[in-house]
Design a protein around this motif. Structure first.
Motif, mmCIF file in Angstrom:
data_model
loop_
_atom_site.group_PDB
_atom_site.id
_atom_site.type_symbol
_atom_site.label_atom_id
_atom_site.label_comp_id
_atom_site.label_asym_id
_atom_site.label_seq_id
_atom_site.Cartn_x
_atom_site.Cartn_y
_atom_site.Cartn_z
ATOM 1 N N TYR A 28 0.874 -1.170 0.000
ATOM 2 C CA TYR A 28 0.000 0.000 0.000
ATOM 3 C C TYR A 28 0.906 1.213 0.000
ATOM 4 N N GLY A 29 0.836 1.962 -1.069
ATOM 5 C CA GLY A 29 1.679 3.132 -1.247
ATOM 6 C C GLY A 29 1.498 3.654 -2.661
ATOM 7 N N ARG A 30 2.484 4.311 -3.181
ATOM 8 C CA ARG A 30 2.405 4.850 -4.541
ATOM 9 C C ARG A 30 2.765 3.775 -5.557
ATOM 10 N N GLY A 31 2.060 3.744 -6.667
ATOM 11 C CA GLY A 31 2.312 2.743 -7.705
ATOM 12 C C GLY A 31 1.441 3.004 -8.912
ATOM 13 N N PRO A 32 1.384 2.160 -9.885
ATOM 14 C CA PRO A 32 2.056 0.867 -9.914
ATOM 15 C C PRO A 32 3.524 0.968 -10.332
ATOM 16 N N HIS A 33 3.917 2.061 -10.958
ATOM 17 C CA HIS A 33 5.314 2.195 -11.383
ATOM 18 C C HIS A 33 6.145 2.780 -10.244
ATOM 19 N N GLU A 34 7.469 2.752 -10.401
ATOM 20 C CA GLU A 34 8.336 3.300 -9.371
ATOM 21 C C GLU A 34 8.042 4.781 -9.185
ATOM 22 N N SER A 35 8.282 5.277 -7.981
ATOM 23 C CA SER A 35 8.022 6.688 -7.712
ATOM 24 C C SER A 35 9.148 7.282 -6.883
ATOM 25 N N TYR A 36 9.539 8.466 -7.267
ATOM 26 C CA TYR A 36 10.569 9.246 -6.604
ATOM 27 C C TYR A 36 10.006 10.637 -6.383
ATOM 28 N N PRO A 37 10.656 11.475 -5.564
ATOM 29 C CA PRO A 37 10.103 12.808 -5.311
ATOM 30 C C PRO A 37 9.767 13.598 -6.576
ATOM 31 N N ASP A 38 10.532 13.430 -7.638
ATOM 32 C CA ASP A 38 10.266 14.182 -8.867
ATOM 33 C C ASP A 38 9.245 13.484 -9.780
ATOM 34 N N ARG A 39 8.749 12.314 -9.379
ATOM 35 C CA ARG A 39 7.813 11.582 -10.224
ATOM 36 C C ARG A 39 6.608 11.039 -9.449
ATOM 37 N N CYS A 40 6.436 11.438 -8.211
ATOM 38 C CA CYS A 40 5.393 10.824 -7.389
ATOM 39 C C CYS A 40 3.986 11.294 -7.744
ATOM 40 N N SER A 41 3.821 12.448 -8.385
ATOM 41 C CA SER A 41 2.462 12.908 -8.709
ATOM 42 C C SER A 41 1.798 12.025 -9.763
ATOM 43 N N SER A 42 2.568 11.270 -10.530
ATOM 44 C CA SER A 42 1.978 10.381 -11.534
ATOM 45 C C SER A 42 1.690 8.994 -10.983
ATOM 46 N N ALA A 43 2.082 8.737 -9.741
ATOM 47 C CA ALA A 43 1.849 7.439 -9.110
ATOM 48 C C ALA A 43 0.735 7.582 -8.077
ATOM 49 N N ALA A 44 -0.361 6.889 -8.303
ATOM 50 C CA ALA A 44 -1.515 6.982 -7.412
ATOM 51 C C ALA A 44 -1.272 6.225 -6.108
ATOM 52 N N LEU A 45 -1.874 6.695 -5.038
ATOM 53 C CA LEU A 45 -1.804 6.023 -3.752
ATOM 54 C C LEU A 45 -2.853 4.919 -3.729
ATOM 55 N N GLY A 46 -2.428 3.691 -3.431
ATOM 56 C CA GLY A 46 -3.365 2.566 -3.423
ATOM 57 C C GLY A 46 -2.682 1.276 -3.054
ATOM 58 N N CYS A 47 -3.406 0.181 -3.186
ATOM 59 C CA CYS A 47 -2.883 -1.152 -2.927
ATOM 60 C C CYS A 47 -2.468 -1.751 -4.267
ATOM 61 N N TRP A 48 -1.215 -2.187 -4.374
ATOM 62 C CA TRP A 48 -0.664 -2.658 -5.640
ATOM 63 C C TRP A 48 -0.080 -4.052 -5.481
#
Length: 96
Positions: A28-48
């Motif tokens: 449960y976190g950001r996903g489904p792809h990898e996420s970093y501070p400069d790319r986290c807005s494109s990663a939704a928060l959820g269960c992956w």
């Protein structure tokens, strides 16, 4: 007590597993792809859920990869068994 207090201790946990021991991961976190501070807005928060082997990418130039920001819990599973599932009430960073 007078004066200033020393800074709090930093505590971290490093876990290492053999890919043959864990085949699937659910978090449960950001996903489904990898996420970093400069790319986290494109990663939704959820269960992956994904295969452990798919959690890394072999870049031409070796570098860190497979990170997931804001991870609350992670479960690793192997055939016919379930591994430990550490969790936290505060968002953490999960990476390879």
């Amino acid at each position: 007590m007078t004066g200033t207090l020393p800074p709090p201790l930093r505590v971290g946990v490093t876990a290492k597993w053999v890919r043959d021991e864990a085949e699937e991961m659910t978090w449960y976190g950001r996903g489904p792809h990898e996420s970093y501070p400069d790319r986290c807005s494109s990663a939704a928060l959820g269960c992956w859920h994904q295969q452990v082997a798919a959690a890394t990418f072999r870049y031409v130039r070796p570098q860190e990869n497979g990170n997931h920001l804001d991870t609350r819990w992670l479960a690793l599973s192997a055939p016919h068994s379930m591994a430990a599932a550490p969790h936290s009430t505060a968002p953490k960073r999960m990476g390879q």
